[in-house]
Motif scaffolding. Structure first.
Motif, PDB file in Angstrom:
ATOM      1  N   ASP A 148      -8.835 -14.091   0.878  1.00 32.95           N
ATOM      2  CA  ASP A 148      -7.489 -13.958   1.434  1.00 32.95           C
ATOM      3  C   ASP A 148      -7.264 -15.111   2.396  1.00 32.95           C
ATOM      4  OD1 ASP A 148      -5.143 -12.926   3.102  1.00 32.95           O
ATOM      5  OD2 ASP A 148      -5.403 -11.324   1.633  1.00 32.95           O
ATOM      6  N   ILE A 197      -6.678 -10.324   7.505  1.00 26.98           N
ATOM      7  CA  ILE A 197      -6.911  -9.529   6.286  1.00 26.98           C
ATOM      8  C   ILE A 197      -8.370  -9.659   5.851  1.00 26.98           C
ATOM      9  CG2 ILE A 197      -6.294  -9.210   3.854  1.00 26.98           C
ATOM     10  CD1 ILE A 197      -3.975  -8.433   5.570  1.00 26.98           C
ATOM     11  N   GLY A 230     -10.563  -6.378   5.644  1.00 22.84           N
ATOM     12  CA  GLY A 230     -11.176  -6.087   4.349  1.00 22.84           C
ATOM     13  C   GLY A 230     -12.692  -6.079   4.428  1.00 22.84           C
ATOM     14  N   ASP A 285      -6.645 -12.373  -3.182  1.00 23.90           N
ATOM     15  CA  ASP A 285      -5.264 -12.466  -2.732  1.00 23.90           C
ATOM     16  C   ASP A 285      -4.493 -13.261  -3.784  1.00 23.90           C
ATOM     17  OD1 ASP A 285      -2.934 -12.623  -1.219  1.00 23.90           O
ATOM     18  OD2 ASP A 285      -3.742 -14.058   0.217  1.00 23.90           O
ATOM     19  N   SER A 326      -4.712  -8.590  -4.837  1.00 26.40           N
ATOM     20  CA  SER A 326      -4.143  -8.055  -3.606  1.00 26.40           C
ATOM     21  C   SER A 326      -2.940  -8.912  -3.219  1.00 26.40           C
ATOM     22  CB  SER A 326      -5.224  -8.128  -2.519  1.00 26.40           C
ATOM     23  OG  SER A 326      -4.687  -7.849  -1.263  1.00 26.40           O
ATOM     24  N   SER A 327      -1.842  -8.257  -2.815  1.00 26.10           N
ATOM     25  CA  SER A 327      -0.679  -9.034  -2.434  1.00 26.10           C
ATOM     26  C   SER A 327       0.274  -8.253  -1.557  1.00 26.10           C
ATOM     27  CB  SER A 327       0.072  -9.502  -3.683  1.00 26.10           C
ATOM     28  OG  SER A 327       1.195 -10.284  -3.299  1.00 26.10           O
ATOM     29  N   GLY A 328       0.973  -8.991  -0.719  1.00 27.52           N
ATOM     30  CA  GLY A 328       2.039  -8.417   0.073  1.00 27.52           C
ATOM     31  C   GLY A 328       3.396  -8.676  -0.560  1.00 27.52           C
ATOM     32  N   LYS A 334      -0.695  -5.065  -0.007  1.00 25.48           N
ATOM     33  CA  LYS A 334      -0.890  -5.245   1.434  1.00 25.48           C
ATOM     34  C   LYS A 334       0.408  -4.837   2.105  1.00 25.48           C
ATOM     35  CE  LYS A 334      -2.273  -9.616   1.089  1.00 25.48           C
ATOM     36  NZ  LYS A 334      -2.742 -10.945   1.449  1.00 25.48           N
ATOM     37  N   PRO A 335       0.352  -4.242   3.296  1.00 25.41           N
ATOM     38  CA  PRO A 335      -0.877  -3.927   4.041  1.00 25.41           C
ATOM     39  C   PRO A 335      -1.710  -2.857   3.326  1.00 25.41           C
ATOM     40  CG  PRO A 335       1.025  -2.941   5.104  1.00 25.41           C
ATOM     41  CD  PRO A 335       1.550  -3.783   3.993  1.00 25.41           C
ATOM     42  N   TYR A 336      -3.024  -2.936   3.503  1.00 28.76           N
ATOM     43  CA  TYR A 336      -3.939  -2.014   2.844  1.00 28.76           C
ATOM     44  C   TYR A 336      -3.712  -0.580   3.299  1.00 28.76           C
ATOM     45  CZ  TYR A 336      -6.871  -6.088   1.619  1.00 28.76           C
ATOM     46  OH  TYR A 336      -7.355  -7.267   1.129  1.00 28.76           O
ATOM     47  N   PHE A 353      -7.527   1.826  -0.857  1.00 25.16           N
ATOM     48  CA  PHE A 353      -8.431   0.678  -0.941  1.00 25.16           C
ATOM     49  C   PHE A 353      -9.823   1.158  -1.361  1.00 25.16           C
ATOM     50  CE2 PHE A 353     -11.419  -2.381   0.850  1.00 25.16           C
ATOM     51  CZ  PHE A 353     -10.833  -3.611   0.604  1.00 25.16           C
TER      52      PHE A 353
END
Length: 132
Positions: free
Chosen positions: A10, A15, A19, A59, A87-89, A110-112, A117
């Motif tokens: 990431d 993050i 993580g 990410d 993983s992405s916002g 994201k946010p996790y 998770f």
């Protein structure tokens, strides 16, 4: 039995820290890197040891660098089977809607959400030697 190794990529340090803490609390060994080129390097280096990674968390978008989409494409050339989570916002990216078509087995927004998770990570680890 040594813990499973997870590669977490990431571009945001916060993050990576969060993580890493989550994964370590699950009894996993974490290597955290800031971009896709570092992830590919670490993955390739680990592949040639007796302790390769068991799971990747990548990410999707890395500002000014290789993101998860490109990193997984490169990694899949040498290992088509390693479980990988994107993983992405950014919820509107087409990769997220069709993550399997890009070589990912799961998605973590994201946010996790910590519970989600953990569930996703545990579902993708090899079943024979789970730590949590």
């Amino acid at each position: 039995v040594s813990p499973h190794r997870v590669l977490l990529m990431d571009d945001e340090e916060s993050i990576r820290t969060l993580g890493s803490i989550l994964l370590q609390r699950m009894g996993l060994e974490v290597t955290a890197v800031p971009d896709g080129s570092s992830a590919v390097r670490e993955f390739e280096a680990a592949r040639h040891t007796d302790r390769p990674f068991a799971l990747l968390v990548l990410d999707l978008t890395v500002m000014g660098g290789i993101g998860g989409k490109e990193a997984i494409r490169i990694i899949r050339e040498s290992d088509p089977k390693i479980p990988a989570i994107v993983s992405s916002g950014y919820s509107h990216d087409p990769v997220l809607a069709q993550f399997q078509a890009y070589g990912f087995q799961a998605i973590i927004p994201k946010p996790y959400d910590i519970k989600r998770f953990k569930e996703i990570v545990l579902s993708l680890l090899p079943k024979n030697s789970r730590t949590a």
